[in-house]
Design a protein around this motif. Structure first.
Motif, mmCIF file in Angstrom:
data_model
loop_
_atom_site.group_PDB
_atom_site.id
_atom_site.type_symbol
_atom_site.label_atom_id
_atom_site.label_comp_id
_atom_site.label_asym_id
_atom_site.label_seq_id
_atom_site.Cartn_x
_atom_site.Cartn_y
_atom_site.Cartn_z
ATOM 1 N N LEU A 80 0.817 -1.211 0.000
ATOM 2 C CA LEU A 80 0.000 0.000 0.000
ATOM 3 C C LEU A 80 0.855 1.267 0.000
ATOM 4 O O LEU A 80 1.781 1.408 0.806
ATOM 5 C CB LEU A 80 -0.934 0.014 1.217
ATOM 6 N N THR A 84 0.863 4.326 1.240
ATOM 7 C CA THR A 84 0.285 5.221 2.249
ATOM 8 C C THR A 84 1.084 6.514 2.358
ATOM 9 O O THR A 84 2.196 6.630 1.850
ATOM 10 C CB THR A 84 0.250 4.519 3.618
ATOM 11 N N GLU A 85 0.504 7.495 3.057
ATOM 12 C CA GLU A 85 1.145 8.798 3.230
ATOM 13 C C GLU A 85 2.514 8.652 3.888
ATOM 14 O O GLU A 85 3.476 9.323 3.512
ATOM 15 C CB GLU A 85 0.258 9.713 4.084
ATOM 16 N N SER A 130 5.233 5.663 4.960
ATOM 17 C CA SER A 130 5.544 4.255 4.761
ATOM 18 C C SER A 130 5.438 3.465 6.065
ATOM 19 O O SER A 130 5.993 3.863 7.092
ATOM 20 C CB SER A 130 6.961 4.116 4.191
ATOM 21 N N LEU A 184 -0.558 3.945 8.732
ATOM 22 C CA LEU A 184 -1.851 4.263 8.137
ATOM 23 C C LEU A 184 -2.368 5.519 8.820
ATOM 24 O O LEU A 184 -2.628 5.517 10.025
ATOM 25 C CB LEU A 184 -2.833 3.105 8.318
ATOM 26 N N THR A 185 -2.500 6.600 8.063
ATOM 27 C CA THR A 185 -2.941 7.882 8.623
ATOM 28 C C THR A 185 -4.446 8.029 8.438
ATOM 29 O O THR A 185 -4.955 8.047 7.319
ATOM 30 C CB THR A 185 -2.225 9.054 7.934
ATOM 31 N N TYR A 226 -2.492 -3.474 9.134
ATOM 32 C CA TYR A 226 -1.842 -2.541 10.059
ATOM 33 C C TYR A 226 -2.295 -2.796 11.487
ATOM 34 O O TYR A 226 -3.496 -2.861 11.765
ATOM 35 C CB TYR A 226 -2.163 -1.090 9.670
ATOM 36 N N ASP A 281 -4.707 9.058 4.727
ATOM 37 C CA ASP A 281 -5.000 7.910 3.868
ATOM 38 C C ASP A 281 -6.513 7.734 3.716
ATOM 39 O O ASP A 281 -7.007 7.477 2.631
ATOM 40 C CB ASP A 281 -4.353 6.646 4.426
ATOM 41 N N SER A 288 -7.284 8.099 -5.407
ATOM 42 C CA SER A 288 -6.326 7.426 -4.527
ATOM 43 C C SER A 288 -6.114 5.971 -4.942
ATOM 44 O O SER A 288 -7.063 5.251 -5.274
ATOM 45 C CB SER A 288 -6.821 7.468 -3.078
ATOM 46 N N LEU A 319 -5.475 3.794 -2.946
ATOM 47 C CA LEU A 319 -5.968 2.989 -1.826
ATOM 48 C C LEU A 319 -7.466 2.725 -1.882
ATOM 49 O O LEU A 319 -7.967 1.891 -1.130
ATOM 50 C CB LEU A 319 -5.654 3.695 -0.496
#
Length: 291
Positions: free
Chosen positions: A48, A50-51, A53, A56-57, A94, A118, A254, A256
């Motif tokens: 993934l 993500t914002e 690495s 998960l934000t 996560y 995210d 996105s 995601l």
């Protein structure tokens, strides 16, 4: 032709072809092809983009209201949306310690522009208009809007939508609650719009409005714990034949979006969403329907 010169020319030709092939192989790819190879091949853990690495934000508004978050603490894992957020995170691979929370105002979450999270979870209803600026996951909760009024007020006795046309109504700006006032009730007096639900609740307490509109679970919490001299007048029917749903908000386009949607769908299919709803929203069972 001289044999040595012929051999040399053949060798040079072979070398040139090899160099050309190498140059082509190392040449920059077109943007379309490059974007294809840079996109995650799957939703597997570690794939993934993500914002941050390995993190998960997740964003939500401040203050974080009950019953969606307990004690105003999104990171606590308690409250319906906090529990859903961590369940989605786990589905994506996560752990709780890998989740980073971020404060983002309600209206800013689905406004145009690049996002720093995210996904956002904040009772944001999915709509075609909002989809022009952001992506949504599939819905994680079916919701109805409800009317709250102080006991004994003229709005408290309303039995139908028509009974609300001549009362002063209020709701948080940018919400479907306010849309229901404008599009369904169509009151004779312009509704009051507030930046926060707290302001709408204060206006109700102080008699600045006759009633406010919020989602049904929030209505149950407000009347049970915050404005105890208020009552739920009723709930609105779904408009257009499809239920209003809350969805997770993601940046437009996105990478995601499909992964987060798959996670929500998996939680629905295995009964996890229903279990979380039963745990945190079981008190929000029913209210009269205003027709």
């Amino acid at each position: 032709m001289h044999p040595a010169r012929s051999t040399l020319r053949g060798a040079l030709t072979t070398t040139a072809v090899a160099l050309l092939a190498l140059a082509v192989g190392c040449a920059p790819q077109s943007e379309d092809k490059a974007s294809d190879t840079s996109s995650p091949a799957s939703c597997a853990e570690g794939d993934l983009a993500t914002e941050v690495s390995g993190k998960l934000t997740i964003a939500t508004d401040e203050p974080a209201y009950e019953p969606w978050f307990k004690d105003g603490k999104p990171a606590g894992g308690e409250g319906f949306e906090s529990a859903v957020a961590y369940a989605v995170a786990k589905q994506l691979g996560y752990d709780k310690g890998d989740v980073v929370w971020q404060s983002v105002p309600f209206n800013k979450a689905f406004a145009p522009g690049e996002k720093t999270f995210d996904f956002d979870i904040n009772q944001v209803s999915i709509s075609d208009e909002r989809k022009k600026a952001v992506d949504f996951s599939s819905g994680y909760y079916d919701v109805r809007q409800a009317v709250i009024a102080l006991k004994g007020s003229k709005a408290a006795g309303a039995k139908s939508v028509a009974d609300l046309k001549n009362v002063k109504l209020g709701a948080q700006v940018g919400t479907t609650s306010l849309d229901y006032i404008d599009d369904v009730v169509k009151p004779t007096e312009d509704p009051a719009a507030y930046a926060k639900n707290d302001q709408a609740k204060s206006a109700l307490k102080n008699g600045q409005v006759d009633a406010i509109v919020v989602d049904l679970p929030t209505a149950f919490y407000i009347t049970a714990a915050e404005v105890t001299d208020a009552r739920i007048v009723g709930q609105f029917e779904n408009q257009g034949g499809t239920p209003e749903q809350f969805g997770l908000v993601l940046d437009k386009g996105s990478a995601l979006t499909s992964c987060v949607t798959d996670a929500v769908d998996a939680l629905r299919e295995d009964g996890s969403l229903a279990a979380i709803e039963k745990q945190w929203l079981s008190d929000a069972v029913d209210a009269p329907v205003l027709k």
